[in-house]
Enzyme design. Structure first.
Site, mmCIF file in Angstrom:
data_model
loop_
_atom_site.group_PDB
_atom_site.id
_atom_site.type_symbol
_atom_site.label_atom_id
_atom_site.label_comp_id
_atom_site.label_asym_id
_atom_site.label_seq_id
_atom_site.Cartn_x
_atom_site.Cartn_y
_atom_site.Cartn_z
ATOM 1 N N HIS A 184 0.840 -1.199 0.000
ATOM 2 C CA HIS A 184 0.000 0.000 0.000
ATOM 3 C C HIS A 184 0.883 1.260 0.000
ATOM 4 C CE1 HIS A 184 -3.083 -2.648 2.224
ATOM 5 N NE2 HIS A 184 -3.660 -2.304 1.088
ATOM 6 N N CYS A 271 -2.454 0.125 9.981
ATOM 7 C CA CYS A 271 -3.583 -0.729 9.516
ATOM 8 C C CYS A 271 -4.452 -1.216 10.656
ATOM 9 C CB CYS A 271 -3.143 -1.974 8.791
ATOM 10 S SG CYS A 271 -1.531 -2.050 8.201
#
Ligand code: CIR
Length: 276
Positions: A184, A271
């Protein structure tokens, strides 16, 4: 102001007035099936008991930053569901429901949507064929960057940009598809202070970051680039002394958090929570 569990919880306007970034976080306890999630890390199987301990310490670190933390129960059907950041992007007033690029994670969205609908009236969902993982979105005070990655496709990034701009904020797209090993955007990038970014690898040179001062994690410390500024502190994965010292030298207060079991599942520190 309301007193909850002997901690002072501030209303959003007071939070903004004090220059704080967040008042709340949402987390989800790792499931017993956690080790069956997606990973490319080659660091061995995570120890679920240890992951639970590390998660509990992470939640305490968020509380230490003054956040009210909503802890959702483990969801055995979705081994990656503890990585809640990928399911949404939240601001103080509005949010975007993500649409994961990994099909095994699609079922994480509905339960999170139900939770968010109890807290937000302005929610917009990314629609098919768009995909977007929240881990691809970096934000600082109305400035957004969205990564085009193996998880977030062009349609998802374009929808996200339109939603952001409709809310009067800015959004730049950063293509990370050719950067090896980058899951990401926020695997490599974290905004930690006004004008100051932590960034590792080729992404640090992207034109979208020009004008920002960049702090690079030290040799062998790229995992720690995924750190997170929460109010007056920066949470950093433990065991990365060069980055920790570099941030301290910038006058930032660093809190180290053990992340080894989440790293084994490609999960970074940001996250594990949705912050708003
Ligand atoms: C996945 O591959 O989807 C999970 N095992 C890890 C997700 C990490 N999320 C993030 O960096 N925002």
């Amino acid at each position: 102001m309301a007193l909850v569990n002997e901690r002072v919880v501030l209303c959003p306007s007071a939070v903004v007035a004090m220059g704080m970034l967040f008042s709340h976080a949402i987390v989800r306890t790792p499931s017993l099936s956690f080790a069956e999630g997606i990973t490319t890390a080659n660091l061995g199987k995570p120890d679920v008991g240890r992951a639970l301990e590390q998660h509990a310490a992470y939640v305490e670190a968020l509380r230490g930053c003054g956040l009210e933390v909503m802890s959702l129960p483990a969801d055995e059907d979705f081994p990656d569901s503890t990585f809640v950041e990928d399911t949404a992007v939240l601001t103080a007033k509005w949010g975007v429901i993500a649409r994961p690029g990994a099909s095994s994670r699609m079922g994480e969205i509905l339960p999170m949507r139900k939770v968010l609908e109890t807290r937000f009236t302005d929610l917009t969902a990314i629609e098919a064929p768009g995909t977007l993982d929240g881990g691809d979105v970096c934000e600082w005070e109305g400035e957004f960057w969205v990564g085009l990655s193996g998880r977030t496709n062009e349609e998802g990034a374009a929808q996200f940009k339109r939603i952001v701009e409709a809310h009067g904020a800015t959004c730049q797209i950063i293509d990370i598809q050719k950067v090896p090993g980058l899951l990401h955007l926020k695997t490599a990038v974290a905004r930690v202070a006004p004008g100051l970014m932590v960034a590792s690898g080729p992404v640090r040179l992207d034109a979208a970051l020009s004008g920002l001062e960049v702090v690079e994690p030290g040799e062998g410390e790229s995992y720690a680039a995924n750190c997170v500024r929460v109010n007056d502190r920066v949470l950093v994965a433990a065991g990365h002394p060069n980055l920790t010292n570099a941030l301290k030298n910038k006058g930032l207060t660093v809190v180290e958090v053990e992340m080894s079991e989440f790293q084994k599942m490609d999960g970074g520190l940001s996250c594990l929570s949705l912050r708003y």
